[in-house]
Design a protein around this motif. Structure first.
Motif, PDB file in Angstrom:
ATOM      1  N   HIS A 115       0.817  -1.207   0.000  1.00  0.00           N
ATOM      2  CA  HIS A 115       0.000   0.000   0.000  1.00  0.00           C
ATOM      3  C   HIS A 115       0.856   1.265   0.000  1.00  0.00           C
ATOM      4  N   SER A 121      -4.331  -0.650  -1.912  1.00  0.00           N
ATOM      5  CA  SER A 121      -4.873   0.443  -1.116  1.00  0.00           C
ATOM      6  C   SER A 121      -5.466  -0.103   0.182  1.00  0.00           C
ATOM      7  N   VAL A 122      -5.140   0.536   1.306  1.00  0.00           N
ATOM      8  CA  VAL A 122      -5.722   0.189   2.600  1.00  0.00           C
ATOM      9  C   VAL A 122      -6.149   1.477   3.286  1.00  0.00           C
ATOM     10  N   ASP A 123      -7.131   1.340   4.194  1.00  0.00           N
ATOM     11  CA  ASP A 123      -7.664   2.528   4.867  1.00  0.00           C
ATOM     12  C   ASP A 123      -7.389   2.548   6.368  1.00  0.00           C
ATOM     13  N   THR A 124      -7.178   1.369   6.974  1.00  0.00           N
ATOM     14  CA  THR A 124      -7.025   1.308   8.431  1.00  0.00           C
ATOM     15  C   THR A 124      -5.793   0.499   8.808  1.00  0.00           C
ATOM     16  N   GLN A 127      -6.391  -3.220   8.499  1.00  0.00           N
ATOM     17  CA  GLN A 127      -6.212  -3.730   7.133  1.00  0.00           C
ATOM     18  C   GLN A 127      -4.733  -3.934   6.828  1.00  0.00           C
TER      19      GLN A 127
END
Length: 304
Positions: A115, A121-124, A127
């Protein structure tokens, strides 16, 4: 200390300085291991150096707690020494060298952060952990028979408890709501109390420093002692789980409390000595007065 701005973060050190300083460090360690070097360093193996590696790690933690940058720099250096020395031992035994260590680490960090260095793609943060675990499984590591495998055997028990529960929680084996843990803690405390007192009545006693002192009596029956130890372990396990659910580090918390107790106990000794008294002859009331005075002083210092 103020937090750095985003603009000042993420910049590597000057390349020429790193090359020069790190190369000179490697030269020093290699010379210590040479026939003209230090007898102690020459006789070390990867096995004999292990206790020192652990000791230096804990000294670094103490330095970080102190907030003393000079001490942190020194202790980070001692940890780095262990890495370079281990790598030199590996090179001397024709097994691996420091270049292998650095290269494998660099490649792993790039590979496990797609990422950042790739297209994923990661958000947290959760993740990120999931991605990290998936990549580790795909790297051809020895297959783990259980989701709980992979923790170092020498990891302190309290830290291991939190890690075990975190691994279990990743597959959904967890209390639905973290507040339930306090009911679980009370349940385990009741079971511990019952085992400690067996058939004897157990009542909650108010804290009082001027009460009559009673001597502790050990549990003579071995089977009962083991049951009590098991219940005590259950209490500690729940406490570690509470720490995990609130994103606290139980090992760090206990280490800091140990340091706090040592600091305040030394204040008792110092305060009594200042009044011409020995702690060996002081009463509990006199010692507690010094303890509370130090506790109040620390609170005032923090509020200043």
């Amino acid at each position: 200390m103020t937090s750095p701005s985003n603009r000042s973060m993420g910049h590597p050190p000057d390349q020429s300085q790193v090359q020069q300083e790190f190369w000179q460090l490697c030269q020093v360690i290699a010379h210590l291991r040479s026939p003209e070097g230090c007898p102690w360093d020459r006789q070390q193996t990867l096995e004999t150096i292990k206790p020192f590696t652990l000791e230096e790690t804990y000294e670094l933690l103490e330095a970080i707690d102190s907030g003393d940058d000079a001490a942190i720099v020194e202790e980070l250096g001692d940890v780095l020494l262990q890495v370079v020395l281990d790598a030199q031992i590996g090179a001397d035994e024709d097994r691996f060298n420091i270049i292998d260590v650095v290269r494998v680490l660099r490649e792993k960090m790039v590979r496990r952060h797609p990422h950042v260095f790739g297209e994923e793609s990661v958000d947290t943060a959760d993740q990120v952990k999931q991605t990290w675990d998936k990549i580790k499984q795909a790297e051809g590591k020895p297959k783990r028979e259980s989701k709980l495998d992979g923790l170092p055997q020498d990891l302190p028990a309290l830290a291991a408890a939190a890690r075990l529960q975190d691994k279990a929680a990743r597959v959904g084996y967890d209390f639905p709501h973290r507040d339930m843990l306090f009911s679980k803690l009370q349940e385990e405390l009741d079971e511990l109390r019952d085992e400690l007192y067996e058939a004897e009545p157990s009542e909650t006693m108010e804290i009082s420093i001027d009460a009559e002192h009673t001597h502790d009596v050990p549990i003579e029956d071995e089977a009962r002692r083991q049951r009590a130890e098991e219940e005590l372990g259950d209490v500690l396990f729940v406490l570690a789980n509470i720490a995990r659910r609130w994103k606290l580090n139980p090992e760090e918390a206990l280490r800091k409390t140990n340091a706090k107790f040592k600091r305040r106990f030394r204040a008792i000794e110092t305060g009594l000595a200042r009044n011409g008294m020995s702690i060996d002859k002081a009463t509990l009331v006199e010692m507690e007065a010094q303890y509370q005075a130090e506790k109040q002083r620390e609170k005032q210092e923090k509020g200043a």
